[in-house]
Design a protein around this motif. Structure first.
Motif, PDB file in Angstrom:
ATOM      1  N   ILE A 184       0.844  -1.201   0.000  1.00  0.00           N
ATOM      2  CA  ILE A 184       0.000   0.000   0.000  1.00  0.00           C
ATOM      3  C   ILE A 184       0.879   1.250   0.000  1.00  0.00           C
ATOM      4  CG2 ILE A 184      -1.735   1.284   1.297  1.00  0.00           C
ATOM      5  CD1 ILE A 184      -3.229  -1.194   1.108  1.00  0.00           C
ATOM      6  N   GLU A 185       1.958   1.227   0.794  1.00  0.00           N
ATOM      7  CA  GLU A 185       2.856   2.386   0.834  1.00  0.00           C
ATOM      8  C   GLU A 185       3.457   2.656  -0.545  1.00  0.00           C
ATOM      9  OE1 GLU A 185       4.413   2.420   5.475  1.00  0.00           O
ATOM     10  OE2 GLU A 185       5.609   1.351   3.979  1.00  0.00           O
ATOM     11  N   VAL A 186       3.858   1.620  -1.241  1.00  0.00           N
ATOM     12  CA  VAL A 186       4.462   1.787  -2.569  1.00  0.00           C
ATOM     13  C   VAL A 186       3.403   2.194  -3.599  1.00  0.00           C
ATOM     14  CG1 VAL A 186       5.592   0.546  -4.463  1.00  0.00           C
ATOM     15  CG2 VAL A 186       6.398   0.236  -2.125  1.00  0.00           C
ATOM     16  N   ASP A 187       2.266   1.504  -3.599  1.00  0.00           N
ATOM     17  CA  ASP A 187       1.211   1.798  -4.572  1.00  0.00           C
ATOM     18  C   ASP A 187       0.688   3.226  -4.444  1.00  0.00           C
ATOM     19  OD1 ASP A 187       1.449  -0.779  -5.490  1.00  0.00           O
ATOM     20  OD2 ASP A 187      -0.442  -1.503  -4.625  1.00  0.00           O
ATOM     21  N   GLU A 188       0.494   3.668  -3.223  1.00  0.00           N
ATOM     22  CA  GLU A 188      -0.105   4.982  -2.988  1.00  0.00           C
ATOM     23  C   GLU A 188       0.929   6.059  -2.662  1.00  0.00           C
ATOM     24  OE1 GLU A 188      -3.380   4.669  -0.249  1.00  0.00           O
ATOM     25  OE2 GLU A 188      -4.129   2.855  -1.216  1.00  0.00           O
ATOM     26  N   ARG A 189       2.192   5.671  -2.579  1.00  0.00           N
ATOM     27  CA  ARG A 189       3.295   6.593  -2.272  1.00  0.00           C
ATOM     28  C   ARG A 189       3.014   7.414  -1.000  1.00  0.00           C
ATOM     29  NH1 ARG A 189       3.057   6.893  -8.028  1.00  0.00           N
ATOM     30  NH2 ARG A 189       4.991   6.145  -8.953  1.00  0.00           N
ATOM     31  N   ILE A 190       2.657   6.677   0.052  1.00  0.00           N
ATOM     32  CA  ILE A 190       2.377   7.305   1.339  1.00  0.00           C
ATOM     33  C   ILE A 190       3.060   6.533   2.452  1.00  0.00           C
ATOM     34  CG2 ILE A 190       0.129   8.259   0.678  1.00  0.00           C
ATOM     35  CD1 ILE A 190      -1.139   5.826   2.170  1.00  0.00           C
ATOM     36  N   GLU A 191       3.125   7.146   3.627  1.00  0.00           N
ATOM     37  CA  GLU A 191       3.568   6.465   4.841  1.00  0.00           C
ATOM     38  C   GLU A 191       2.295   6.140   5.620  1.00  0.00           C
ATOM     39  OE1 GLU A 191       6.484   5.320   7.836  1.00  0.00           O
ATOM     40  OE2 GLU A 191       6.972   6.266   5.938  1.00  0.00           O
ATOM     41  N   LEU A 192       2.084   4.876   5.920  1.00  0.00           N
ATOM     42  CA  LEU A 192       0.867   4.467   6.621  1.00  0.00           C
ATOM     43  C   LEU A 192       0.883   4.922   8.071  1.00  0.00           C
ATOM     44  CD1 LEU A 192       0.415   0.804   5.342  1.00  0.00           C
ATOM     45  CD2 LEU A 192      -0.833   2.813   4.615  1.00  0.00           C
ATOM     46  N   ASP A 193      -0.279   5.349   8.558  1.00  0.00           N
ATOM     47  CA  ASP A 193      -0.406   5.660   9.979  1.00  0.00           C
ATOM     48  C   ASP A 193      -1.074   4.458  10.665  1.00  0.00           C
ATOM     49  OD1 ASP A 193      -2.939   5.891   8.900  1.00  0.00           O
ATOM     50  OD2 ASP A 193      -3.428   7.764   9.926  1.00  0.00           O
ATOM     51  N   ASN A 194      -1.122   4.507  11.992  1.00  0.00           N
ATOM     52  CA  ASN A 194      -1.676   3.372  12.746  1.00  0.00           C
ATOM     53  C   ASN A 194      -3.110   3.054  12.342  1.00  0.00           C
ATOM     54  OD1 ASN A 194       0.630   2.830  14.164  1.00  0.00           O
ATOM     55  ND2 ASN A 194      -0.068   3.720  16.079  1.00  0.00           N
ATOM     56  N   ALA A 195      -3.920   4.081  12.124  1.00  0.00           N
ATOM     57  CA  ALA A 195      -5.331   3.861  11.784  1.00  0.00           C
ATOM     58  C   ALA A 195      -5.455   3.088  10.472  1.00  0.00           C
ATOM     59  CB  ALA A 195      -6.060   5.197  11.687  1.00  0.00           C
ATOM     60  N   ARG A 196      -4.665   3.457   9.485  1.00  0.00           N
ATOM     61  CA  ARG A 196      -4.730   2.764   8.184  1.00  0.00           C
ATOM     62  C   ARG A 196      -4.207   1.332   8.326  1.00  0.00           C
ATOM     63  NH1 ARG A 196      -4.443   4.203   2.552  1.00  0.00           N
ATOM     64  NH2 ARG A 196      -5.186   2.314   1.556  1.00  0.00           N
ATOM     65  N   MET A 197      -3.196   1.122   9.158  1.00  0.00           N
ATOM     66  CA  MET A 197      -2.679  -0.226   9.371  1.00  0.00           C
ATOM     67  C   MET A 197      -3.733  -1.117  10.024  1.00  0.00           C
ATOM     68  SD  MET A 197       1.223   0.276  10.543  1.00  0.00           S
ATOM     69  CE  MET A 197       2.372   1.183   9.547  1.00  0.00           C
ATOM     70  N   ILE A 198      -4.500  -0.554  10.925  1.00  0.00           N
ATOM     71  CA  ILE A 198      -5.555  -1.320  11.585  1.00  0.00           C
ATOM     72  C   ILE A 198      -6.629  -1.701  10.570  1.00  0.00           C
ATOM     73  CG2 ILE A 198      -7.452  -1.143  13.268  1.00  0.00           C
ATOM     74  CD1 ILE A 198      -5.406   0.332  15.084  1.00  0.00           C
ATOM     75  N   VAL A 199      -6.934  -0.799   9.635  1.00  0.00           N
ATOM     76  CA  VAL A 199      -7.897  -1.113   8.575  1.00  0.00           C
ATOM     77  C   VAL A 199      -7.383  -2.282   7.734  1.00  0.00           C
ATOM     78  CG1 VAL A 199      -8.949  -0.238   6.446  1.00  0.00           C
ATOM     79  CG2 VAL A 199      -8.881   1.206   8.481  1.00  0.00           C
ATOM     80  N   ILE A 200      -6.096  -2.267   7.402  1.00  0.00           N
ATOM     81  CA  ILE A 200      -5.489  -3.353   6.613  1.00  0.00           C
ATOM     82  C   ILE A 200      -5.537  -4.667   7.389  1.00  0.00           C
ATOM     83  CG2 ILE A 200      -3.335  -4.186   5.588  1.00  0.00           C
ATOM     84  CD1 ILE A 200      -2.673  -1.163   5.064  1.00  0.00           C
ATOM     85  N   LEU A 201      -5.178  -4.615   8.677  1.00  0.00           N
ATOM     86  CA  LEU A 201      -5.214  -5.814   9.512  1.00  0.00           C
ATOM     87  C   LEU A 201      -6.642  -6.347   9.642  1.00  0.00           C
ATOM     88  CD1 LEU A 201      -2.703  -4.788  12.300  1.00  0.00           C
ATOM     89  CD2 LEU A 201      -2.386  -6.616  10.632  1.00  0.00           C
ATOM     90  N   ASP A 202      -7.601  -5.435   9.752  1.00  0.00           N
ATOM     91  CA  ASP A 202      -9.001  -5.842   9.848  1.00  0.00           C
ATOM     92  C   ASP A 202      -9.438  -6.539   8.569  1.00  0.00           C
ATOM     93  OD1 ASP A 202     -11.511  -5.831  11.346  1.00  0.00           O
ATOM     94  OD2 ASP A 202     -12.234  -4.483   9.773  1.00  0.00           O
ATOM     95  N   LYS A 203      -8.991  -6.039   7.423  1.00  0.00           N
ATOM     96  CA  LYS A 203      -9.310  -6.672   6.144  1.00  0.00           C
ATOM     97  C   LYS A 203      -8.694  -8.076   6.076  1.00  0.00           C
ATOM     98  CE  LYS A 203      -8.889  -5.970   1.181  1.00  0.00           C
ATOM     99  NZ  LYS A 203      -8.290  -5.173   0.122  1.00  0.00           N
TER     100      LYS A 203
END
Length: 149
Positions: A37-56
């Motif tokens: 996700i970091e590479v595709d979207e060229r962003i640094e993930l925050d904790n909230a986004r990581m939790i969304v990924i883990l939830d998925k």
């Protein structure tokens, strides 16, 4: 780097030292999902986004477990269950049913929901509070039951 990613990387190092291959594979899978996700979207993930990924990832494992059990493939189901346990270690503590009901009642009052047509309003309020802490398909069923009254 944020604290969740640092924690997971530390866990990866510990799994390497302990030669815990099963856990190590899942942790690497988690970090790969973050990196993608970091590479595709060229962003640094925050904790909230990581939790969304883990939830998925958690949701995917639950669905796979159900499908494998339905097909009688308990061997594959057990692998998915082990992966699910590792993923759940990095998610926030799950909400108890009483906490879900309390949040639901508050959301119903906030949104003035009266019928099943208002379910979207209630979900919009609840989802940010419950992501990674409750199975949203179960929450949706509870909301339907509550609004059907």
């Amino acid at each position: 780097m944020n604290e969740l990613k640092t924690h997971i990387k530390d866990e990866m190092k510990a799994a390497m030292r302990a030669k815990d291959k099963e856990r190590l594979v899942v942790i690497r899978m988690i970090l790969a999902a973050f990196k993608q996700i970091e590479v595709d979207e060229r962003i640094e993930l925050d904790n909230a986004r990581m939790i969304v990924i883990l939830d998925k990832m958690q949701k995917q494992r639950r669905e796979s477990i159900k499908q494998f059990n339905d097909a009688g493939r308990t061997d594959l189901s057990e692998i998915e269950e082990a992966e699910l346990l590792v993923i759940q270690n990095y998610l926030p503590k799950a909400l108890a049913e009483s906490e879900i009901n309390a949040l639901l009642e508050k959301a119903v009052l906030e949104s003035d929901a009266e019928s099943i047509k208002d379910m979207g309003k209630v979900m919009a309020i609840l989802k940010p509070q419950m992501i990674g802490r409750a199975d949203m398909s179960v929450v949706a069923k509870i909301i339907k039951a509550r609004l059907a009254r």
